[in-house]
Design a protein around this motif. Structure first.
Motif, mmCIF file in Angstrom:
data_model
loop_
_atom_site.group_PDB
_atom_site.id
_atom_site.type_symbol
_atom_site.label_atom_id
_atom_site.label_comp_id
_atom_site.label_asym_id
_atom_site.label_seq_id
_atom_site.Cartn_x
_atom_site.Cartn_y
_atom_site.Cartn_z
ATOM 1 N N PRO A 33 27.183 6.442 -17.735
ATOM 2 C CA PRO A 33 26.053 7.240 -17.261
ATOM 3 C C PRO A 33 25.514 8.160 -18.355
ATOM 4 O O PRO A 33 26.174 8.438 -19.363
ATOM 5 N N LEU A 34 24.293 8.617 -18.126
ATOM 6 C CA LEU A 34 23.689 9.559 -19.072
ATOM 7 C C LEU A 34 24.411 10.896 -19.000
ATOM 8 O O LEU A 34 24.710 11.407 -17.917
ATOM 9 N N ARG A 35 24.686 11.468 -20.154
ATOM 10 C CA ARG A 35 25.377 12.757 -20.224
ATOM 11 C C ARG A 35 24.445 13.788 -20.855
ATOM 12 O O ARG A 35 24.058 13.643 -22.023
ATOM 13 N N THR A 36 24.082 14.766 -20.084
ATOM 14 C CA THR A 36 23.210 15.842 -20.567
ATOM 15 C C THR A 36 24.003 17.139 -20.625
ATOM 16 O O THR A 36 24.758 17.463 -19.707
ATOM 17 N N ARG A 37 23.865 17.850 -21.728
ATOM 18 C CA ARG A 37 24.589 19.105 -21.879
ATOM 19 C C ARG A 37 23.995 20.221 -21.045
ATOM 20 O O ARG A 37 24.699 21.167 -20.678
ATOM 21 N N LYS A 38 22.708 20.132 -20.761
ATOM 22 C CA LYS A 38 22.075 21.155 -19.938
ATOM 23 C C LYS A 38 20.958 20.512 -19.130
ATOM 24 O O LYS A 38 20.430 19.463 -19.500
ATOM 25 N N PRO A 39 20.587 21.078 -18.014
ATOM 26 C CA PRO A 39 19.544 20.480 -17.174
ATOM 27 C C PRO A 39 18.168 20.626 -17.823
ATOM 28 O O PRO A 39 17.942 21.457 -18.709
ATOM 29 N N GLY A 40 17.243 19.781 -17.335
ATOM 30 C CA GLY A 40 15.877 19.858 -17.837
ATOM 31 C C GLY A 40 15.373 18.512 -18.314
ATOM 32 O O GLY A 40 16.140 17.595 -18.627
ATOM 33 N N ALA A 41 14.058 18.389 -18.369
ATOM 34 C CA ALA A 41 13.436 17.130 -18.767
ATOM 35 C C ALA A 41 13.720 16.794 -20.219
ATOM 36 O O ALA A 41 13.940 15.630 -20.563
ATOM 37 N N MET A 42 13.710 17.792 -21.100
ATOM 38 C CA MET A 42 13.951 17.531 -22.509
ATOM 39 C C MET A 42 15.365 16.999 -22.734
ATOM 40 O O MET A 42 15.569 16.056 -23.509
ATOM 41 N N TRP A 90 17.158 15.407 -20.554
ATOM 42 C CA TRP A 90 17.226 14.052 -19.995
ATOM 43 C C TRP A 90 16.605 13.039 -20.956
ATOM 44 O O TRP A 90 17.170 11.970 -21.181
ATOM 45 N N MET A 91 15.454 13.366 -21.520
ATOM 46 C CA MET A 91 14.823 12.437 -22.460
ATOM 47 C C MET A 91 15.697 12.224 -23.689
ATOM 48 O O MET A 91 15.830 11.092 -24.190
ATOM 49 N N GLY A 92 16.321 13.287 -24.176
ATOM 50 C CA GLY A 92 17.211 13.141 -25.317
ATOM 51 C C GLY A 92 18.403 12.250 -24.995
ATOM 52 O O GLY A 92 18.818 11.424 -25.816
ATOM 53 N N ALA A 93 18.964 12.397 -23.781
ATOM 54 C CA ALA A 93 20.109 11.574 -23.387
ATOM 55 C C ALA A 93 19.720 10.109 -23.273
ATOM 56 O O ALA A 93 20.479 9.213 -23.669
ATOM 57 N N VAL A 94 18.527 9.836 -22.728
ATOM 58 C CA VAL A 94 18.069 8.449 -22.606
ATOM 59 C C VAL A 94 17.875 7.819 -23.980
ATOM 60 O O VAL A 94 18.278 6.676 -24.233
ATOM 61 N N LEU A 95 17.245 8.562 -24.888
ATOM 62 C CA LEU A 95 16.971 8.017 -26.213
ATOM 63 C C LEU A 95 18.233 7.852 -27.047
ATOM 64 O O LEU A 95 18.304 6.974 -27.911
ATOM 65 N N LYS A 96 19.256 8.667 -26.799
ATOM 66 C CA LYS A 96 20.499 8.572 -27.567
ATOM 67 C C LYS A 96 21.472 7.554 -26.988
ATOM 68 O O LYS A 96 22.429 7.166 -27.658
ATOM 69 N N SER A 97 21.258 7.150 -25.750
ATOM 70 C CA SER A 97 22.199 6.257 -25.082
ATOM 71 C C SER A 97 22.107 4.840 -25.641
ATOM 72 O O SER A 97 21.028 4.231 -25.683
ATOM 73 N N GLY A 98 23.228 4.298 -26.072
ATOM 74 C CA GLY A 98 23.236 2.914 -26.538
ATOM 75 C C GLY A 98 22.956 1.924 -25.432
ATOM 76 O O GLY A 98 22.376 0.850 -25.661
ATOM 77 N N ALA A 99 23.331 2.258 -24.181
ATOM 78 C CA ALA A 99 23.070 1.365 -23.055
ATOM 79 C C ALA A 99 21.573 1.181 -22.839
ATOM 80 O O ALA A 99 21.131 0.091 -22.431
ATOM 81 N N SER A 100 20.788 2.218 -23.087
ATOM 82 C CA SER A 100 19.340 2.106 -22.915
ATOM 83 C C SER A 100 18.757 1.099 -23.899
ATOM 84 O O SER A 100 17.934 0.242 -23.527
ATOM 85 N N TRP A 101 19.167 1.167 -25.140
ATOM 86 C CA TRP A 101 18.641 0.250 -26.152
ATOM 87 C C TRP A 101 19.165 -1.165 -25.950
ATOM 88 O O TRP A 101 18.465 -2.145 -26.239
ATOM 89 N N ARG A 102 20.386 -1.312 -25.427
ATOM 90 C CA ARG A 102 20.877 -2.653 -25.110
ATOM 91 C C ARG A 102 20.085 -3.274 -23.972
ATOM 92 O O ARG A 102 19.810 -4.483 -23.978
ATOM 93 N N ALA A 103 19.700 -2.464 -22.979
ATOM 94 C CA ALA A 103 18.867 -2.983 -21.892
ATOM 95 C C ALA A 103 17.498 -3.419 -22.411
ATOM 96 O O ALA A 103 16.945 -4.442 -21.964
ATOM 97 N N LEU A 104 16.938 -2.646 -23.360
ATOM 98 C CA LEU A 104 15.669 -3.043 -23.972
ATOM 99 C C LEU A 104 15.823 -4.355 -24.738
ATOM 100 O O LEU A 104 14.966 -5.253 -24.654
ATOM 101 N N LEU A 105 16.924 -4.486 -25.478
ATOM 102 C CA LEU A 105 17.167 -5.727 -26.221
ATOM 103 C C LEU A 105 17.311 -6.909 -25.268
ATOM 104 O O LEU A 105 16.821 -8.017 -25.561
ATOM 105 N N TYR A 106 17.947 -6.701 -24.133
ATOM 106 C CA TYR A 106 18.078 -7.773 -23.142
ATOM 107 C C TYR A 106 16.706 -8.219 -22.642
ATOM 108 O O TYR A 106 16.436 -9.415 -22.505
ATOM 109 N N ALA A 107 15.838 -7.239 -22.357
ATOM 110 C CA ALA A 107 14.503 -7.574 -21.849
ATOM 111 C C ALA A 107 13.707 -8.389 -22.856
ATOM 112 O O ALA A 107 12.912 -9.263 -22.476
ATOM 113 N N VAL A 108 13.921 -8.155 -24.140
ATOM 114 C CA VAL A 108 13.174 -8.889 -25.168
ATOM 115 C C VAL A 108 13.779 -10.272 -25.416
ATOM 116 O O VAL A 108 13.067 -11.269 -25.527
#
Length: 453
Positions: A111-120, A122-140
């Motif tokens: 799961p995404l791990r955020t050190r503090k709440p907030g949109a920023m 969350w966006m940082g956690a999504v962009l840093k997560s390797g699972a997110s980029w693997r899902a993008l690679l799967y889609a391509v």
């Protein structure tokens, strides 16, 4: 230790499947494959992959391109984060589809791990997560493979069934098409049709071969899909290893706590109770020493017997914690000592050029000790053997007996607890125990040399 022998056997005589019977089919698997449910589910997966992969590819490329183009402004970051989050969500749907149609169980990514709440955050956690980029690679990557597997599966499936059923609809060509049958070859002066009984029969046989082979080809195609889903949409190796280590740590903590409770219970109910009784007896003997020396002498003799019994219980308890012979002389001597207490003759062979680390050595000792205790209590054997050797970076243990067999690690008691202990240190326990015997239990532990003794 709970009884392990003579349990866990079903009607088919195989261990680990109580009450189950093996399904027997009159047709071999190759002939059953075209009509089996698994084949149709895999074909359905391949057919659905094309439209779904088009959707995934379009979404991923559009959103990532839009986000990359907007990176000159701040809007590019949230768009990229939304694109990756969408790919993660679509990846969850793909795992569900694989579970339903391919019987593939893939755990969700970390799961995404955020050190503090907030949109920023969350966006940082999504962009840093390797699972997110693997899902993008799967889609391509999934689109070209989906196109290839769709074309191969549909063409082979349609061609195979069309040729197989050709004798049934051969009448269509002379009646409605004005020709003698399917045209195999033709030019300006010569044409070849499949129109005589021999050619029709050969066509049906070729169709039969294609129909039988197509399910296995489709199964091979879906194996690539399994690898893609498992490798790109599941947890990473590092995350899986972290979860495994956390689970092993929990097993180690629980085992240590159970051992401490056992030691406390043994001390309280055994040696401590005897020492309390001994103190009371000595007190009574002291009071009677002047009045009745003979009675006092008898009480002192009884107290002396209690001291011997308490000392023996303390020795047994210390041996159960960590025997001194294991520390002083190693596995060979320690296993020979524990084998001498077994109810059947035990042959011990230890082939080690050097001693393992104390922790591994202790686990090996207690593993053999518990297995020999199982032999004494449940195996009804007349002979047992213990072998210990090293293979590359693994320490191998094997305990064999000629008892009644039927040992089953899946029953959740003694052997299962032993398997959990070994698993906590990356060890393996393999039980081969058919009904009637013999029983062969093999344990495998990681080898670590003894650097500090």
């Amino acid at each position: 230790m709970a009884t392990e022998y003579g349990q866990g056997y079903g009607l088919d005589g195989r261990p680990g499947f109580p009450g189950s019977t093996e399904r027997r089919h009159r047709l071999p698997a190759a002939l059953r494959a075209p009509v089996e449910g698994r084949t149709w589910r895999e074909l359905g997966y391949v057919l659905l992959s094309l439209p779904i992969s088009i959707l995934l590819f379009t979404y991923a490329v559009t959103m990532v391109s839009l986000g990359a183009g907007l990176l000159v402004t701040f809007l590019g970051v949230p768009v990229l984060a939304a694109a990756l989050a969408g790919c993660r969500g679509l990846g969850s749907l793909e795992r569900l589809r694989a579970r339903a149609l391919l019987d593939l169980e893939v755990a969700g990514p970390e799961p995404l791990r955020t050190r503090k709440p907030g949109a920023m955050a969350w966006m940082g956690a999504v962009l840093k997560s390797g699972a997110s980029w693997r899902a993008l690679l799967y889609a391509v990557l999934h689109l070209p493979w989906a196109v290839f597997s769709f074309v191969v599966a549909v063409n082979l499936w349609v061609l195979g069934w069309a040729l197989l059923t050709y004798p049934l609809w051969f009448w269509v060509f002379p009646m409605y098409a004005g020709q003698d049958g399917v045209q195999l070859y033709g030019d300006e002066t010569h044409r070849v049709y499949l129109d005589n009984p021999f050619e029709i029969t050969v066509t049906a046989l070729v169709g039969l071969l294609l129909t039988i082979a197509t399910p296995w080809i489709v199964r091979a195609l879906t194996m690539v899909d399994r690898l893609l889903v498992h490798g790109l949409l599941g947890p990473s190796r590092l995350a899986s290893r972290v979860v495994e280590l956390e689970s092993d740590r929990g097993v180690v903590v629980d085992t240590a706590a159970a051992d401490l409770r056992r030691i406390e219970r043994d001390l309280h109910d055994g040696a401590q109770a005897r020492l309390v009784a001994l103190a009371m007896d000595l007190g009574l003997a002291k009071e009677k020493l002047q009045e009745d020396p003979e009675a006092a002498q008898r009480m002192v003799d009884e107290a002396h017997g209690e001291v011997k019994t308490a000392l023996q219980e303390l020795r047994d308890l210390a041996r159960g914690i960590h025997p001194a012979v294991l520390t002083d002389r190693g596995l060979d001597a320690a296993l020979s000592a524990v084998s001498s207490r077994c109810t059947v003759p035990v042959q011990v062979e230890v082939d080690l050029a050097e001693r393992p680390a104390p922790a591994i050595e202790g686990i090996a000792y207690f593993t053999v000790s518990e297995l020999l205790q199982n032999v004494s209590k449940h195996a009804r054997a007349t002979w047992a053997g213990v072998e210990v050797w090293r293979t590359e970076n693994r320490l191998m243990l094997q305990v064999v007996d000629n008892g009644v067999g039927g040992a089953d690690v899946s029953q959740g008691s003694g052997l299962a607890g032993l398997a959990e202990r070994l698993d906590a240190v990356d060890g393996i326990l393999v039980v081969d125990s058919p009904v009637g015997g013999p029983t062969r239990v093999t344990a495998e532990l990681p080898w670590r040399g003894a650097h500090v003794r």
